[in-house]
Design an enzyme around this catalytic site. Structure first.
Site, PDB file in Angstrom:
ATOM      1  CB  CYS A   1      -1.015  -0.041   0.860  1.00  0.00           C
ATOM      2  SG  CYS A   1      -1.608   1.599   1.283  1.00  0.00           S
TER       3      CYS A   1
ATOM      4  CB  SER B   1      -0.205   4.104   4.260  1.00  0.00           C
ATOM      5  OG  SER B   1      -1.194   3.952   3.953  1.00  0.00           O
TER       6      SER B   1
ATOM      7  CG  HIS C   1       2.795   8.004   2.467  1.00  0.00           C
ATOM      8  ND1 HIS C   1       3.298   8.235   0.987  1.00  0.00           N
ATOM      9  CD2 HIS C   1       1.312   7.959   2.621  1.00  0.00           C
ATOM     10  CE1 HIS C   1       2.019   8.346   0.344  1.00  0.00           C
ATOM     11  NE2 HIS C   1       0.910   8.705   0.819  1.00  0.00           N
TER      12      HIS C   1
ATOM     13  CG  HIS D   1      -0.931  -1.409   6.268  1.00  0.00           C
ATOM     14  ND1 HIS D   1       0.269  -0.777   5.600  1.00  0.00           N
ATOM     15  CD2 HIS D   1      -1.868  -0.647   5.527  1.00  0.00           C
ATOM     16  CE1 HIS D   1      -0.382  -0.046   4.742  1.00  0.00           C
ATOM     17  NE2 HIS D   1      -1.704  -0.728   4.360  1.00  0.00           N
TER      18      HIS D   1
ATOM     19  CB  CYS E   1      -4.838  -1.502   3.787  1.00  0.00           C
ATOM     20  SG  CYS E   1      -5.019  -0.095   3.680  1.00  0.00           S
TER      21      CYS E   1
HETATM   22  P1  CND Z   1      -1.330   4.754  -5.246  1.00  0.00           P
HETATM   23  O1  CND Z   1      -0.148   5.157  -5.387  1.00  0.00           O
HETATM   24  O2  CND Z   1      -1.649   3.651  -5.396  1.00  0.00           O
HETATM   25  O3  CND Z   1      -2.353   6.033  -6.122  1.00  0.00           O
HETATM   26  C1  CND Z   1      -2.531   6.809  -6.282  1.00  0.00           C
HETATM   27  C2  CND Z   1      -2.445   7.824  -7.995  1.00  0.00           C
HETATM   28  O4  CND Z   1      -2.577   9.515  -7.233  1.00  0.00           O
HETATM   29  C3  CND Z   1      -1.634   6.793  -8.799  1.00  0.00           C
HETATM   30  O5  CND Z   1      -2.867   7.116  -9.687  1.00  0.00           O
HETATM   31  C4  CND Z   1      -1.217   8.112  -9.347  1.00  0.00           C
HETATM   32  O6  CND Z   1      -0.961   8.771 -10.442  1.00  0.00           O
HETATM   33  C5  CND Z   1      -2.519   9.786  -8.736  1.00  0.00           C
HETATM   34  N1  CND Z   1      -1.807  10.887  -8.671  1.00  0.00           N
HETATM   35  C6  CND Z   1      -0.549  11.407  -7.717  1.00  0.00           C
HETATM   36  N2  CND Z   1      -0.494  12.476  -7.597  1.00  0.00           N
HETATM   37  C7  CND Z   1      -1.322  12.788  -8.531  1.00  0.00           C
HETATM   38  C8  CND Z   1      -2.008  14.187  -9.058  1.00  0.00           C
HETATM   39  N3  CND Z   1      -1.165  15.213  -7.938  1.00  0.00           N
HETATM   40  N4  CND Z   1      -3.101  14.223  -9.044  1.00  0.00           N
HETATM   41  C9  CND Z   1      -4.080  13.526  -9.846  1.00  0.00           C
HETATM   42  N5  CND Z   1      -3.373  12.054  -9.308  1.00  0.00           N
HETATM   43  C10 CND Z   1      -2.337  11.923  -8.916  1.00  0.00           C
HETATM   44  O7  CND Z   1      -1.805   5.008  -3.604  1.00  0.00           O
HETATM   45  P2  CND Z   1      -2.236   4.008  -2.923  1.00  0.00           P
HETATM   46  O8  CND Z   1      -4.453   3.784  -3.727  1.00  0.00           O
HETATM   47  O9  CND Z   1      -2.322   2.824  -1.883  1.00  0.00           O
HETATM   48  O10 CND Z   1      -3.072   5.083  -1.688  1.00  0.00           O
HETATM   49  C11 CND Z   1      -3.701   6.776  -2.298  1.00  0.00           C
HETATM   50  C12 CND Z   1      -3.928   7.093  -0.692  1.00  0.00           C
HETATM   51  O11 CND Z   1      -4.179   6.808   0.638  1.00  0.00           O
HETATM   52  C13 CND Z   1      -2.222   7.436   0.211  1.00  0.00           C
HETATM   53  O12 CND Z   1      -1.502   8.396   0.422  1.00  0.00           O
HETATM   54  C14 CND Z   1      -2.362   6.238   1.283  1.00  0.00           C
HETATM   55  O13 CND Z   1      -1.302   6.753   2.013  1.00  0.00           O
HETATM   56  C15 CND Z   1      -3.852   6.078   1.663  1.00  0.00           C
HETATM   57  C16 CND Z   1      -4.242   5.697   2.176  1.00  0.00           C
HETATM   58  C17 CND Z   1      -5.289   5.481   3.147  1.00  0.00           C
HETATM   59  C18 CND Z   1      -5.661   4.743   4.524  1.00  0.00           C
HETATM   60  C19 CND Z   1      -6.704   5.005   5.412  1.00  0.00           C
HETATM   61  O14 CND Z   1      -6.642   4.506   6.548  1.00  0.00           O
HETATM   62  N6  CND Z   1      -7.077   7.096   5.015  1.00  0.00           N
HETATM   63  C20 CND Z   1      -5.193   3.819   4.023  1.00  0.00           C
HETATM   64  N7  CND Z   1      -4.152   3.490   3.297  1.00  0.00           N
HETATM   65  C21 CND Z   1      -4.258   4.384   2.745  1.00  0.00           C
HETATM   66 ZN    ZN Z   2      -2.659   1.140   3.600  1.00  0.00          ZN
END
Ligand code: CND
Ligand code: ZN
Length: 376
Positions: free
Chosen positions: A47, A49, A52, A68, A175
């Site tokens: 993921c 995260s 990050h 996770h 997740c």
């Molecule tokens: P992933 O990196 O796979 O997806 C992000 C997408 O955003 C990609 O397709 C990128 O091309 C696109 N992108 C990047 N920058 C930009 C931009 N400026 N404008 C438009 N598109 C863009 O990530 P993921 O899907 O695994 O996770 C997404 C977020 O969710 C990430 O920050 C992660 O830490 C978070 C998250 C949150 C939670 C929660 O409980 N809230 C749980 N897990 C992950």
């Molecule tokens: Zn996650």
């Protein structure tokens, strides 16, 4: 071989400092103490995260074992554990559910007070660790740590699932899938006929697209910088996809143009950047629009925004683990998957042996994967 009560030596992917690759090393995993569960990991998804932490955007204590989003089998349990037993198939929970604290009791709460998200201290509730490497303490990550052959979690951080569930698929319920899908179903409560915009079409954002489709949204607009994710988003229910790179004007203005000046009813940010969080807010209707922050913003970042954005009635909220009460929801989501109420296959673009973990992260950073699943 019965390993209960013994220290287990096994392989784990340890991060010693940020911006360095994983090194696969032998670690020692101590037996579970009272109310703890030792789990043999079978499959773990990658993921953003986790990445990050590698990039330094989430600050944790090193050395650490990340991961996770996994499925495993209970190897042994500590004293007093009643909900799971050796041999049970389980999903570790990055947000625990103790069932006693205020958020656990509150009907709308899901951020159990034992969560590790505020401090990222990386220790068990008693302040110690079950992981060590050559005598040095190794930290855990958000109550889980699944990039290891064996992990130990508190019993509030584990859910028993259907023994027949395929680990290499349902690990995503730990997740990515639950986070995106639940943000739509639980946190926003999208109604049929709504117009929705999803910023970020990775594993989390695409799961939000699936949630919007399941909720009966009539327009589902995917927003992603690179267009490589557009075909998959459309396959999962997006009705239109746009890239901010194709427009001179800000993407929130583009979305207003696309909706005859109304703005979308619901927007979701699944990227983790403060500028896209602000743009997602500004994209929804001035009066009744709801914007849900799902992406993890970098540690200590702040957003400056005009109060007028909220004064007119918009709602801005966040969503962790899709708002689900983890221990209650995860077994149910696995059952729904087994009943084919939703699919996870389109989200899984790569599977690879655990040893190839660094390749899995390279694919994520290059935008080539949605979810890579490591097999142990
Ligand atoms: P992933 O990196 O796979 O997806 C992000 C997408 O955003 C990609 O397709 C990128 O091309 C696109 N992108 C990047 N920058 C930009 C931009 N400026 N404008 C438009 N598109 C863009 O990530 P993921 O899907 O695994 O996770 C997404 C977020 O969710 C990430 O920050 C992660 O830490 C978070 C998250 C949150 C939670 C929660 O409980 N809230 C749980 N897990 C992950
Ligand atoms: Zn996650």
């Amino acid at each position: 071989m019965n390993t209960a009560g013994e220290v287990i030596k096994c392989k784990a992917a340890v991060i010693w400092e940020p911006k360095k690759p994983f090194s696969i090393v032998e670690i020692e995993v101590a037996p579970p103490k009272a109310h703890e569960v030792r789990i043999k990991i079978l499959a773990s998804g990658i993921c953003r995260s986790d990445d990050h932490v590698l990039s330094g955007e989430i600050k944790v204590t090193f050395p650490v074992i990340l991961g996770h989003e996994a499925v495993g089998v209970v190897e042994s349990v500590g004293e007093g554990v009643t909900r799971v037993k050796p041999g049970d198939k389980v999903i570790p929970l990055f947000i625990p559910q103790c069932e006693e604290c205020r958020p656990c009791i509150h009907p709308r709460g899901n951020l159990c007070k034992f969560n590790g998200l505020g401090t990222f201290a990386g220790l068990m509730p008693d302040g110690t660790s079950r992981f060590s490497c050559k005598g040095e303490l190794v930290h855990n990550f958000i109550s889980t740590s699944t990039f290891t052959e064996y992990t130990v979690v508190h019993e509030s951080s584990v859910a028993k699932i259907d023994a027949a569930a395929p680990p290499e698929k349902v690990c995503l319920i730990g997740c990515g899938f639950s986070t995106g899908y639940g943000a739509v179903i639980n946190s926003a409560k999208v109604e049929p006929g709504s117009t929705c915009a999803i910023f970020g079409l990775g594993g989390v954002g695409l799961s939000a697209v699936m949630g919007c489709k399941a909720a009966g949204a009539s327009r589902i607009i995917g927003v992603n910088r690179s267009k490589e994710k557009f075909p998959k988003a459309k396959e999962l229910g997006a009705t239109e996809c746009v890239s901010p790179l194709d427009f001179e004007k800000p993407i929130n203005e583009v979305l207003f143009d696309m909706t005859d000046g109304a703005g979308v009813d619901y927007s979701f940010e699944a990227i983790g950047h403060t500028d896209t969080m602000a743009a997602a807010l500004a994209s929804c209707n001035r009066n009744y629009g709801v914007s849900v922050m799902v992406g993890f913003a970098p540690a200590l970042s702040e957003i400056a925004f005009s109060p007028a954005l909220l004064f007119t009635g918009r709602t801005w909220k966040g969503s962790l683990f899709g708002g689900w009460k983890s221990k209650d929801a995860v077994p149910k989501l696995v059952s729904e998957f087994m009943q084919k109420k939703f699919t996870l296959d389109p989200l899984i673009t790569h599977t690879m042996p655990f040893e190839k973990i660094n390749e899995g992260f390279e694919l994520l950073r290059a935008g080539k994967s949605i979810r890579s699943v490591l097999i142990f």
